[in-house]
Design a protein around this motif. Structure first.
Motif, PDB file in Angstrom:
ATOM      1  N   PHE A 361      -6.455 -20.710   5.801  1.00  0.00           N
ATOM      2  CA  PHE A 361      -6.857 -20.449   4.541  1.00  0.00           C
ATOM      3  C   PHE A 361      -5.808 -19.547   4.098  1.00  0.00           C
ATOM      4  CE2 PHE A 361      -8.859 -17.532   0.979  1.00  0.00           C
ATOM      5  CZ  PHE A 361      -9.268 -18.548   0.383  1.00  0.00           C
ATOM      6  N   SER A 362      -4.886 -18.889   4.662  1.00  0.00           N
ATOM      7  CA  SER A 362      -3.934 -18.304   4.135  1.00  0.00           C
ATOM      8  C   SER A 362      -2.482 -19.153   4.226  1.00  0.00           C
ATOM      9  CB  SER A 362      -3.308 -16.985   5.361  1.00  0.00           C
ATOM     10  OG  SER A 362      -2.028 -16.449   4.818  1.00  0.00           O
ATOM     11  N   LYS A 374      -0.074 -11.199  -4.728  1.00  0.00           N
ATOM     12  CA  LYS A 374      -1.168 -10.413  -4.995  1.00  0.00           C
ATOM     13  C   LYS A 374      -2.538 -11.033  -4.795  1.00  0.00           C
ATOM     14  CE  LYS A 374      -2.968  -6.436  -6.468  1.00  0.00           C
ATOM     15  NZ  LYS A 374      -2.988  -5.189  -5.418  1.00  0.00           N
ATOM     16  N   GLY A 375      -2.570 -12.452  -5.689  1.00  0.00           N
ATOM     17  CA  GLY A 375      -3.561 -13.301  -5.567  1.00  0.00           C
ATOM     18  C   GLY A 375      -4.010 -13.814  -4.166  1.00  0.00           C
ATOM     19  N   LEU A 380      -7.892 -13.226   0.461  1.00  0.00           N
ATOM     20  CA  LEU A 380      -8.093 -12.767   1.838  1.00  0.00           C
ATOM     21  C   LEU A 380      -8.909 -11.632   2.062  1.00  0.00           C
ATOM     22  CD1 LEU A 380      -4.541 -13.264   3.284  1.00  0.00           C
ATOM     23  CD2 LEU A 380      -6.450 -14.903   3.682  1.00  0.00           C
ATOM     24  N   GLN A 381      -8.955 -10.722   1.302  1.00  0.00           N
ATOM     25  CA  GLN A 381      -9.926  -9.467   1.196  1.00  0.00           C
ATOM     26  C   GLN A 381     -11.397  -9.965   0.702  1.00  0.00           C
ATOM     27  OE1 GLN A 381      -8.498  -6.543  -1.281  1.00  0.00           O
ATOM     28  NE2 GLN A 381      -6.789  -5.771   0.210  1.00  0.00           N
ATOM     29  N   PHE A 382     -11.441 -10.935  -0.022  1.00  0.00           N
ATOM     30  CA  PHE A 382     -12.749 -11.595  -0.467  1.00  0.00           C
ATOM     31  C   PHE A 382     -13.322 -12.360   0.818  1.00  0.00           C
ATOM     32  CE2 PHE A 382     -15.182 -14.984  -2.389  1.00  0.00           C
ATOM     33  CZ  PHE A 382     -16.151 -14.719  -2.824  1.00  0.00           C
ATOM     34  N   SER A 385     -14.819  -9.710   3.034  1.00  0.00           N
ATOM     35  CA  SER A 385     -16.063  -9.408   2.685  1.00  0.00           C
ATOM     36  C   SER A 385     -17.182 -10.411   2.862  1.00  0.00           C
ATOM     37  CB  SER A 385     -15.932  -9.140   1.058  1.00  0.00           C
ATOM     38  OG  SER A 385     -15.820 -10.088   0.446  1.00  0.00           O
ATOM     39  N   ILE A 386     -16.763 -11.573   2.935  1.00  0.00           N
ATOM     40  CA  ILE A 386     -17.878 -12.557   3.088  1.00  0.00           C
ATOM     41  C   ILE A 386     -18.157 -12.716   4.737  1.00  0.00           C
ATOM     42  CG2 ILE A 386     -18.441 -15.161   3.025  1.00  0.00           C
ATOM     43  CD1 ILE A 386     -16.640 -15.253   0.636  1.00  0.00           C
ATOM     44  N   ALA A 387     -16.985 -12.567   5.469  1.00  0.00           N
ATOM     45  CA  ALA A 387     -17.104 -12.778   6.826  1.00  0.00           C
ATOM     46  C   ALA A 387     -18.077 -11.391   7.532  1.00  0.00           C
ATOM     47  CB  ALA A 387     -16.014 -12.844   7.463  1.00  0.00           C
ATOM     48  N   TYR A 388     -17.625 -10.385   6.980  1.00  0.00           N
ATOM     49  CA  TYR A 388     -18.375  -9.209   7.704  1.00  0.00           C
ATOM     50  C   TYR A 388     -19.504  -8.390   6.646  1.00  0.00           C
ATOM     51  CZ  TYR A 388     -13.992  -9.383  10.429  1.00  0.00           C
ATOM     52  OH  TYR A 388     -13.226  -9.796  11.413  1.00  0.00           O
TER      53      TYR A 388
END
Length: 528
Positions: A361-362, A374-375, A380-382, A385-388
């Protein structure tokens, strides 16, 4: 204290090469003497003749060095005595031979004569290891110098014999590097080696210590039978072609199977790694997790390559080991696994490794330049949040928010943790025992390639796998992960952590500014 050396004195026999490649002295007689380091050549000859009751005028002395026991070197002067001490440890071997009589003169077989032709022993030079050999076995009367001067002027170390010197070092230090071998040979023996020579010496020493790689495959059927006999309940499957060439191997020890069934989490991570060596191949692994969330080895396999057929065969054997226990298979989404895992375990039990998904994905975000760095970070942070987001349901351990609620209502957090993480389950997992394979009666591979026991019984053996060199040049550096910890870089001036790298130097930003200011001052002085 004066240094002394134990000296073996051989007379009347000859050096012969055994079937295993070692050098032995057969025939004649052997005596011994202790000589001091400061002894002269004439004193040494007198002492040797006194020990064996010989005439010093009718004999020739030669000696060997540690790294080349098959090459006889002349012992003519005090310099040869020094070399004998320098290139031998604790003891040395001296060989006595009679001089050849040609006409009225006594002529040494290793010297050229002005008016005589002396026929030399071809094996003396053709099998010489420490020095280049002479191409002719006759020396005509066109020379008037010593033959050993010609030979010693062109030193050449052959890896087959010189590797005898580093056998003990390889046994104690398997990671002994070729570059270090070159340095040690210069320091200890005064011989300059190339990197290729040092590498060949190490490979020869490893082959002599551990045996030839092709012999491992010959002993593999015997090892599989012994594993099943020593640890009943193990799963060992061996596959080979019609012409007895090795193809596949699957091994799951009984202690691993019992530990997984008793208490390991129903999760199995599978992966593979390419093997280096003369026959290549791929190493497959299946790993579970214990109560401490540590890796628990379940099974491994050796295959020809990472393809669909090999993965399907490995997963079918793994399914037999797991039995009726429903498990989740985690993989890296290799194209062969996307086909084979659903066929054996079902598509609903196939999960993907989150690290590989995040890397892909990266790479996708970097390729399409999604609103800059920044985007990319926000995306990646989003994804994290979905994975964990469902950590308690997925892992069986309450998250920090659930823990706060459990404590606020007066309950014990431990009661809400899944049983697979608790200490009694860990005891069940590692409660088994494993017996090592006894190898005191292990058969050996004869010179004819047959596997025989001590009693003469012949066992079934396999041949090495069919190998094919892959196209292109081999890769020297593996492709690193985007999220892999990089090697820290330090400034060459202040030795602090640096982020900027130059082709000549590595400097931190502070030192770079000082560096630039210094050269700016020099430029101003030049123009003023």
């Amino acid at each position: 204290m004066e240094e002394e050396m134990f000296c073996y004195i051989h007379e009347g026999g000859e050096l012969v090469k055994t079937a295993v490649g070692s050098i032995e002295y057969k025939g004649g007689r052997t005596n011994c003497s202790v000589v001091s380091k400061n002894i002269s050549q004439s004193e040494f000859v007198s002492k040797v003749c006194g020990v064996l009751n010989l005439d010093s005028n009718s004999i020739k002395l030669e000696f060997t060095v540690k790294f080349d026991p098959s090459c006889l070197l002349p012992l003519h002067n005090d310099g040869d005595i020094v070399n004998m001490f320098k290139f031998n440890d604790m003891f040395c071997h001296v060989y006595i031979s009679r001089c050849l009589e040609c006409g009225d003169d006594l002529i040494c077989p290793t010297r050229c004569a002005m008016t005589n032709t002396v026929q030399l022993q071809p094996s003396r030079f053709e099998h010489s290891i420490g020095f280049k050999h002479c191409s002719s076995t006759h020396i005509r009367n066109v020379h008037n110098h010593c033959l050993e001067d010609v030979v010693l002027s062109q030193p050449l170390v052959r890896s087959t014999r010189a590797s005898l010197v580093i056998d003990d070092v390889i046994r104690s230090t398997p990671e002994y590097q070729p570059r270090q071998i070159c340095k040690d040979f210069v320091r200890q023996h005064g011989i300059q080696l190339t990197y290729l020579q040092a590498w060949q010496m190490k490979e020869k020493a490893k082959e002599r210590i551990y045996g030839q790689p092709k012999n491992y495959y010959k002993l593999l059927p015997w090892m599989c039978e012994r594993m099943l006999a020593t640890n009943p309940g193990s799963s060992v499957e061996l596959s080979y072609s019609n012409d007895d060439h090795f193809e596949k191997l699957f091994v799951a020890h009984s202690i691993s199977i019992e530990g997984f069934v008793r208490g390991c989490r129903p999760i199995i991570a599978i992966d593979s790694a390419h093997m280096s060596g003369p026959y290549g191949g791929a190493l497959f692994s299946a790993t579970s997790y214990d109560a401490n969330d540590s890796m628990f080895p379940l099974a491994f396999g050796v295959m020809s390559s990472e393809n669909y057929e090999d993965w399907l065969w490995f997963l079918e054997k793994l399914k037999i080991v797991v039995g009726n226990k429903e498990v989740i298979i985690i993989s890296d989404r290799h194209h062969a696994l996307l086909r084979s895992v659903p066929e054996v375990f079902g598509i609903e039990n196939h999960a993907y490794c989150y690290r590989h998904l995040k890397e892909n994905f990266s790479s996708f975000l970097s390729k399409h330049n999604t609103r800059g760095n920044k985007g990319k970070e926000n995306a990646l942070q989003f994804l994290d949040s979905i994975a964990y987001g469902r950590g308690w349901q997925m892992l069986g351990i309450p998250c920090e928010h659930a823990t706060a609620v459990i404590i606020s209502i007066g309950q014990n957090v431990t009661d809400f943790v899944d049983d697979c993480y608790k200490y009694p389950m860990q005891e069940l997992i590692y409660g088994g025992s494993f017996s090592g394979i006894e190898t005191h009666d292990m058969p050996t591979v004869d010179d004819d390639g047959l596997v025989r026991s001590i009693t003469g019984e012949v066992f079934f053996s396999l041949k090495p796998p069919h190998t094919k060199r892959p196209p292109g040049r081999p890769r020297k550096k593996r492709i690193e992960s985007q999220f892999q910890d990089k090697r820290p870089v330090y400034c060459s001036r202040c030795h602090m952590s640096a982020t900027m790298k130059n082709t000549a130097k590595i400097l931190c930003p502070k030192c770079i500014s000082v560096y630039l200011l210094h050269y700016a001052d020099l430029v101003l002085l030049y123009f003023n």
